[in-house]
Design a protein around this motif. Sequence first.
Motif, PDB file in Angstrom:
ATOM      1  N   MET A  84      -6.196  -5.307  43.636  1.00  0.00           N
ATOM      2  CA  MET A  84      -6.600  -6.548  44.317  1.00  0.00           C
ATOM      3  C   MET A  84      -5.944  -7.778  43.685  1.00  0.00           C
ATOM      4  O   MET A  84      -5.642  -8.756  44.379  1.00  0.00           O
ATOM      5  N   LEU A  85      -5.715  -7.701  42.381  1.00  0.00           N
ATOM      6  CA  LEU A  85      -5.076  -8.816  41.688  1.00  0.00           C
ATOM      7  C   LEU A  85      -3.626  -8.980  42.106  1.00  0.00           C
ATOM      8  O   LEU A  85      -3.039 -10.059  41.942  1.00  0.00           O
ATOM      9  N   THR A  86      -3.008  -7.909  42.646  1.00  0.00           N
ATOM     10  CA  THR A  86      -1.632  -8.020  43.140  1.00  0.00           C
ATOM     11  C   THR A  86      -1.592  -8.543  44.572  1.00  0.00           C
ATOM     12  O   THR A  86      -0.590  -9.108  45.004  1.00  0.00           O
ATOM     13  N   VAL A  87      -2.698  -8.366  45.299  1.00  0.00           N
ATOM     14  CA  VAL A  87      -2.755  -8.762  46.709  1.00  0.00           C
ATOM     15  C   VAL A  87      -3.189 -10.219  46.873  1.00  0.00           C
ATOM     16  O   VAL A  87      -2.683 -10.947  47.741  1.00  0.00           O
ATOM     17  N   ILE A  88      -4.111 -10.676  46.030  1.00  0.00           N
ATOM     18  CA  ILE A  88      -4.732 -11.992  46.232  1.00  0.00           C
ATOM     19  C   ILE A  88      -3.740 -13.156  46.205  1.00  0.00           C
ATOM     20  O   ILE A  88      -3.936 -14.142  46.923  1.00  0.00           O
ATOM     21  N   PRO A  89      -2.627 -13.083  45.446  1.00  0.00           N
ATOM     22  CA  PRO A  89      -1.674 -14.210  45.515  1.00  0.00           C
ATOM     23  C   PRO A  89      -1.056 -14.406  46.892  1.00  0.00           C
ATOM     24  O   PRO A  89      -0.646 -15.514  47.235  1.00  0.00           O
ATOM     25  N   THR A  90      -0.997 -13.334  47.686  1.00  0.00           N
ATOM     26  CA  THR A  90      -0.443 -13.445  49.039  1.00  0.00           C
ATOM     27  C   THR A  90      -1.254 -14.441  49.859  1.00  0.00           C
ATOM     28  O   THR A  90      -0.694 -15.271  50.589  1.00  0.00           O
ATOM     29  N   PHE A  91      -2.586 -14.368  49.745  1.00  0.00           N
ATOM     30  CA  PHE A  91      -3.453 -15.281  50.480  1.00  0.00           C
ATOM     31  C   PHE A  91      -3.185 -16.730  50.069  1.00  0.00           C
ATOM     32  O   PHE A  91      -3.098 -17.626  50.916  1.00  0.00           O
ATOM     33  N   THR A 155       4.071  -6.828  44.473  1.00  0.00           N
ATOM     34  CA  THR A 155       4.416  -7.954  43.608  1.00  0.00           C
ATOM     35  C   THR A 155       5.836  -8.440  43.853  1.00  0.00           C
ATOM     36  O   THR A 155       6.104  -9.644  43.840  1.00  0.00           O
ATOM     37  N   ILE A 156       6.754  -7.501  44.112  1.00  0.00           N
ATOM     38  CA  ILE A 156       8.148  -7.891  44.396  1.00  0.00           C
ATOM     39  C   ILE A 156       8.218  -8.661  45.716  1.00  0.00           C
ATOM     40  O   ILE A 156       8.914  -9.681  45.826  1.00  0.00           O
ATOM     41  N   LEU A 157       7.492  -8.186  46.732  1.00  0.00           N
ATOM     42  CA  LEU A 157       7.463  -8.880  48.022  1.00  0.00           C
ATOM     43  C   LEU A 157       6.864 -10.278  47.881  1.00  0.00           C
ATOM     44  O   LEU A 157       7.346 -11.242  48.507  1.00  0.00           O
ATOM     45  N   ASN A 158       5.813 -10.401  47.070  1.00  0.00           N
ATOM     46  CA  ASN A 158       5.195 -11.709  46.867  1.00  0.00           C
ATOM     47  C   ASN A 158       6.160 -12.682  46.188  1.00  0.00           C
ATOM     48  O   ASN A 158       6.239 -13.860  46.563  1.00  0.00           O
ATOM     49  N   ILE A 159       6.889 -12.191  45.197  1.00  0.00           N
ATOM     50  CA  ILE A 159       7.860 -13.052  44.518  1.00  0.00           C
ATOM     51  C   ILE A 159       8.966 -13.469  45.482  1.00  0.00           C
ATOM     52  O   ILE A 159       9.368 -14.639  45.521  1.00  0.00           O
ATOM     53  N   ALA A 160       9.450 -12.514  46.282  1.00  0.00           N
ATOM     54  CA  ALA A 160      10.495 -12.831  47.267  1.00  0.00           C
ATOM     55  C   ALA A 160       9.966 -13.831  48.299  1.00  0.00           C
ATOM     56  O   ALA A 160      10.664 -14.775  48.680  1.00  0.00           O
ATOM     57  N   GLY A 161       8.719 -13.611  48.746  1.00  0.00           N
ATOM     58  CA  GLY A 161       8.111 -14.542  49.700  1.00  0.00           C
ATOM     59  C   GLY A 161       7.927 -15.922  49.103  1.00  0.00           C
ATOM     60  O   GLY A 161       8.093 -16.939  49.797  1.00  0.00           O
TER      61      GLY A 161
END
Length: 422
Positions: A84-91, A155-161
């Motif tokens: 969940m800690l990897t998903v929450i930054p997306t929000f 996490t890689i997708l979040n950084i790219a986003g």
Amino acid sequence: MNDWGTIVSYSVGGALLLLMILGIAFSAFMPALDRWSRRFFIILFSLLLLYVIAIFIDLLIYTDPDMVKAEMIVVLSEYLFFSMLTVIPTFFLLHCCSENIRSSVLFRTVMTLWGIFCLMVLVAPFTDLFYYVSNNQFYRGAWYPLLLTPPVVITILNIAGLIRRRKKLSGKCFIALFVYMLPLAVAVTIYIFHDADMLVLLGIVVCALTMFGIILSDNIEHFMRQQREIAKQRAGIMVLQMRPHFIYNTMMGIYYLCDQDAEKAKQVTLDFTTYLRKNFTAIASEDTVPFRDELEHTRAYLAVEQAQFEDSLFVSFDTPHTMFRVPPLTLQPIVENAVKHGMNASSDPIHISVVTRQTDTSSEIIVEDDGPGYNPVDDNEPHIALNNIKQRLEMMCGGKLTILPRESGGTSVKVTIPMSDR
């Protein structure tokens, strides 16, 4: 784990528990945080708190062979909270970019990967492929790297986003998310090869707290800008709500002076025009103004009042120090408050003095009168005006307004402007 390792783990775990509780408390009660950010950080720190508790329980039971089922549940909880800690930054990223979550490709991809991870975690207890617990000891299975692949990709997708959307974010928001996401990606990668739960958790907590600090700083700046805007609007309203009877009396005084003393009528008209010009100039001022402008404004106002009350109003100026800045509408309303309060409360002549001085650390303005004195419990217009000035001083230049009674009667109002904010 040896005794020293156990002591260190418990110490770190206890410190992290306390930090997460404090993080939740600060998020809940910090007034500068906007509503969405407040909820986000409460959820983030709550997840971290649950993750810390799960690891703490793991430390307590991992050596007990009779706690195999409990160990399986704890391990399952650790993986779910960690994911969940990897998903929450997306929000947070999508919210800061004002993107619709439902139509976001990034969000749908992240949630799909997270769903796959959750499915594997739920299947894991029934197979030895991902991991297994024997004699209450945790062992990695042949497919263990596959289990952690979804969090790594997330996490890689979040950084790219984040990098792709950097132009939509404020500088501080971009740094805050980057500070959280990059170490998180490193932590997930470490998880694949090494059992370092406490070390990884410590890193995530530090990054989360850093992110919180940066976002809080950004919110405080935004909050202060809003307060300055509110103060500016209040100042404008105060200007627009000038006393109607003051304007009426001034105009009528000029009317009668035209027959009695034409030169004086011309001077009062000039003073009144200066007073009005300074008032309306203050509306357009978004920053502090030179004290000389405030002094000119105040002199113009007093000249108009003295034309009407020349035998009742006496003013002295001792202002050698003028090289500093103040919020617009600082001195004139203080003096007007002294005049209005004094004239309304007594028929005796009122004496007002305006003094400036420079200290080692600040510039000071002192306005004193021998009127009836200041009653702080009153909630009338003059007191509201002084409170307004006090708020603007604090917000616009870190200044301070102090109101004290004079020993010989009357009131002393002191404005202090820090040297660094001049």
